[in-house]
Write a protein that holds these residues in place. Structure first.
Motif, PDB file in Angstrom:
ATOM      1  N   ILE A   1     -25.809  11.368  21.070  1.00 32.38           N
ATOM      2  CA  ILE A   1     -24.541  12.094  20.890  1.00 32.38           C
ATOM      3  C   ILE A   1     -23.486  11.572  21.856  1.00 32.38           C
ATOM      4  N   LEU A   2     -23.859  11.423  23.123  1.00 37.75           N
ATOM      5  CA  LEU A   2     -22.916  10.938  24.131  1.00 37.75           C
ATOM      6  C   LEU A   2     -22.408   9.551  23.781  1.00 37.75           C
ATOM      7  N   SER A   3     -23.297   8.667  23.388  1.00 38.53           N
ATOM      8  CA  SER A   3     -22.926   7.287  23.089  1.00 38.53           C
ATOM      9  C   SER A   3     -22.042   7.208  21.842  1.00 38.53           C
ATOM     10  N   TYR A   4     -22.439   7.937  20.795  1.00 41.45           N
ATOM     11  CA  TYR A   4     -21.665   7.909  19.552  1.00 41.45           C
ATOM     12  C   TYR A   4     -20.246   8.423  19.778  1.00 41.45           C
ATOM     13  N   PHE A   5     -20.125   9.562  20.445  1.00 35.51           N
ATOM     14  CA  PHE A   5     -18.796  10.148  20.595  1.00 35.51           C
ATOM     15  C   PHE A   5     -17.965   9.442  21.673  1.00 35.51           C
ATOM     16  N   ALA A   6     -18.600   8.798  22.640  1.00 30.91           N
ATOM     17  CA  ALA A   6     -17.828   7.966  23.571  1.00 30.91           C
ATOM     18  C   ALA A   6     -17.145   6.838  22.803  1.00 30.91           C
ATOM     19  N   ASN A   7     -17.873   6.221  21.881  1.00 33.81           N
ATOM     20  CA  ASN A   7     -17.269   5.186  21.027  1.00 33.81           C
ATOM     21  C   ASN A   7     -16.210   5.781  20.110  1.00 33.81           C
ATOM     22  N   PHE A   8     -16.524   6.939  19.529  1.00 38.54           N
ATOM     23  CA  PHE A   8     -15.608   7.566  18.575  1.00 38.54           C
ATOM     24  C   PHE A   8     -14.262   7.888  19.221  1.00 38.54           C
TER      25      PHE A   8
END
Length: 215
Positions: free
Chosen positions: A86-93
């Motif tokens: 979740i952290l990685s996906y939304f940091a990119n998003f």
């Protein structure tokens, strides 16, 4: 069961909030916190998205816990994997795709300061909620705790501080070798000064709500 689901959902939403804060710290161009700065440095060197690098380093922390704790590593701790994704996906998003944040850029020193302070307030809120729920640890903190309790006489706080120092030194070397910018800067040290007090201010206000609604 319902409260457990509410806990997990609240933690997931809080991690999204943390990812937004990290993205805004990047956008401030003032320098990142020591741990996130490592991810940004390797992101810039290899030309990959910062969230992807964050995933690699955080997964390494989970594998480190497994190696140290062995049978003491409990199944619920694997939920950290979900936190990492979740952290990685939304940091990119938030950094590269979300229309309201992808084009944010600090155009002046005042803008940089304001953006940095807002970002740390957002991060502190998300972290405070996760800490108050006290159900899933962030991978780096969990690894530092495992190290302090199983491999050394140093306390958790000293281990966590040592990690920050090592990260800053590595980042400074990488900045020199690869001519990187906005990795370690004045904002890094501002974050070190204000983040702890922000947690101290927010957690006592958040804890009664968590106790009432989720425990």
């Amino acid at each position: 069961m319902i409260k457990l689901i509410k806990k997990i959902v609240t933690i997931c939403l809080s991690v999204v909030v943390i990812a937004l804060g990290v993205s805004l710290i990047i956008k401030s161009l003032a320098g990142l916190g020591a741990w996130d700065a490592i991810s940004k440095a390797f992101s810039d060197i290899f030309g990959v998205k910062i969230g992807d690098v964050m995933m690699v380093f955080n997964m390494a922390c989970i594998f480190g816990q497994i190696a140290i704790l062995k049978k003491q590593f409990k199944l619920p701790q694997l939920m950290q994997v979900g936190v990492v994704f979740i952290l990685s996906y939304f940091a990119n998003f938030f950094t590269y795709n979300f229309v309201l944040t992808k084009n944010i850029q600090a155009g002046s020193f005042i803008m940089s300061v304001l953006l940095l302070v807002i970002a740390y307030i957002i991060c502190a809120f998300g972290v405070s909620v996760v800490m108050c729920i006290n159900y899933i640890s962030m991978p780096l903190e969990a690894l530092c705790l495992a190290i302090s309790e199983n491999t050394t006489k140093l306390g958790f706080g000293r281990i966590r501080q040592l990690v920050d120092v090592i990260c800053i030194v590595i980042c400074l070397v990488l900045m020199y070798l690869f001519k990187l910018e906005n990795i370690i800067s004045w904002g890094t040290f501002v974050g070190m000064v204000i983040f702890g007090p922000l947690l101290d201010m927010m957690m006592p206000k958040i804890q009664p709500f968590i106790d009432r609604e989720l425990k």
